[in-house]
Design an enzyme around this catalytic site. Structure first.
Site, short mmCIF file in Angstrom:
data_model
loop_
_atom_site.label_atom_id
_atom_site.label_comp_id
_atom_site.label_asym_id
_atom_site.label_seq_id
_atom_site.Cartn_x
_atom_site.Cartn_y
_atom_site.Cartn_z
CB CYS A 1 -1.22 -0.42 1.12
SG CYS A 1 -0.49 0.04 3.28
CG HIS B 1 -4.72 -0.18 3.74
ND1 HIS B 1 -3.94 -1.26 2.64
CD2 HIS B 1 -5.23 -0.25 3.06
CE1 HIS B 1 -4.14 -1.49 1.64
NE2 HIS B 1 -5.57 -0.23 1.28
CG HIS C 1 -6.77 0.44 -1.84
ND1 HIS C 1 -6.57 -0.37 -0.59
CD2 HIS C 1 -7.80 0.22 -1.81
CE1 HIS C 1 -7.87 -1.01 -0.62
NE2 HIS C 1 -8.43 -0.09 -2.01
#
Length: 441
Positions: free
Chosen positions: A351, A400, A412
């Site tokens: 990520c 994240h 993402h």
């Protein structure tokens, strides 16, 4: 953020910024940088820009300490003089050459700000030997020096700007405005007003106190005549509030200077007053949100930066004209790239590797990890396109990250789907949402 086309005075800087900004194709507007290799040479370049045909007067301030120089902007503007910086014991060669240029074009008088602890007799003697009339303006301390300078500025407006004498940002925010209005800048302590300042202010009809209670508290505030406080959450927000209250935006032009160093702002204040434009403070490496928002809302199409890249980095310039839609196009073009733990290339992303890659393509450097990216940005309550959105997915704290793309969606590198678009209402991510950070303003 407004899209601004880039123009630089230095060909080298132009090449560097061309590499950063292309192929982003920035749109209407201009960014100009006025600078030299150091603060002394920058003061020379500002002087040349503001007084190409010369002037009768010159103001000299030490380039290594701020107290005596803080109140100098209004005086220099009144005298139609540049502020040139000197070393304590000697005049730098570039500054000496500029003084010679100005003398050849009619300069006769030099005003030195501060006592001999700031600018020594050796500098004054050198100026006298050049055939200039030298006058020193000083007091027993920084507060009395501000009063001495104020007496030269004059008392016609009966309005004064008040700043903390132990720090420089708030006085710099007010410098160009005070100069344009013909008002002095007077220095006080956090909790008290020196007797010399209090005496000088007798008969004044207004005191604009620049900065919050952390810099000038209620005790000092109460001793000032008809005081009005102008303050934001920090020096940058205070800068926007001063500009919004006083500045003329009719020319759609603003000066941007470092809020982390006084030298360039001091010399630039005369230029800003001369052009009747606001002088805004920025961080050296990033544009504060409050400044970026002001540039947008006031439709400022021309930004002049004072100082080199050490003072105001190229990333600040990039963020002024940053094309968010292009960044999102780049982000979307990578859809389908698989997830790879530790991945930072198009063969596979995790990520934070993905967000780092996308922003780097547009000249914005992000740290490598999600946690460090969280610590880099500015907190915003409502995400806007190009902001980073963070989630707690593994443990407490940011674990994240994705890029908000509008329509309540973010893109993402998902561990299950690779680079993909997800709604903020997703049943997994919504309860794990941590917050939003702005990194490009």
């Amino acid at each position: 953020m407004k899209k601004i086309t880039l123009t630089l005075l230095s060909c080298l800087s132009l090449v560097l910024l061309f590499l950063i900004s292309q192929p982003e194709h920035a749109q209407a507007g201009t960014t100009t940088r006025i600078y030299g290799e150091d603060r002394y040479k920058t003061s020379v370049e500002v002087s040349k820009k503001a007084f190409p045909n010369g002037t009768a007067n010159i103001v000299i301030a030490v380039g290594t300490n701020f107290p005596d120089a803080l109140a100098g902007g209004p005086l220099a503007y009144k005298l139609k003089a540049p502020i040139l910086l000197t070393k304590k014991d000697s005049i730098p060669t570039a500054v000496n050459n500029e003084i010679v240029r100005l003398k050849q074009r009619g300069a006769k008088n030099v005003y030195i700000l501060g006592g001999e602890n700031a600018v020594t007799k050796a500098v004054a003697s050198k100026l006298t030997s050049m055939g200039l009339t030298v006058q020193r303006i000083s007091g027993s301390d920084r507060y009395e020096t501000s009063v001495a300078i104020a007496k030269h500025v004059g008392t016609a407006t009966k309005k004064a700007f008040i700043a903390n004498g132990s720090n420089y940002p708030d006085s710099l925010s007010a410098s160009a405005i005070a100069a344009r209005q013909g008002s002095p800048i007077l220095l006080v302590q956090k909790s008290s007003v020196p007797a010399s300042v209090q005496t000088f202010l007798k008969g004044y009809s207004k005191s604009y106190v620049i900065g919050g209670t952390g810099v000038i508290d209620g005790s000092a505030f109460s001793k000032l005549p008809y005081a009005e406080r102008i303050a934001g959450a920090d020096r940058y927000s205070t800068s926007t509030k001063v500009a919004s209250k006083f500045a003329s935006f009719s020319a759609s032009h603003a000066l941007v200077v470092s809020g982390q160093n006084y030298a360039d702002a001091l010399t630039g204040s005369v230029y800003a007053a001369q052009k009747n434009i606001p002088m805004l403070l920025t961080k050296s490496s990033s544009l504060p949100t409050s400044i970026g928002n002001l540039i947008d809302t006031k439709n400022i199409g021309t930004v002049t930066v004072i100082g080199g890249t050490d003072a105001v980095s190229n990333s600040v310039l990039a963020s002024i004209y940053f094309p968010v839609d292009k960044l999102i196009e780049t982000a979307k073009s990578l859809q389908g790239v698989p997830y790879k733990y530790g991945g930072t290339t198009t063969s596979g992303f995790d990520c934070s590797g993905y967000t780092e890659y996308v922003f780097n393509k547009h000249g914005i450097d992000l740290p490598r990890t999600t946690k460090d990216q969280w610590n880099t940005g500015t907190v915003v309550a409502v995400p806007q396109k190009g902001d980073l959105v963070f989630f707690e997915t593994v443990s407490a704290g940011p674990s994240h990250v994705g890029i908000f793309i509008g329509n309540n969606e973010f893109i993402h590198a998902s561990s299950s789907k690779g680079v993909s678009i997800t709604t903020m209402e997703n049943v997994y991510f919504k309860p794990r949402y941590l917050g939003t950070k702005k990194v490009i303003n």
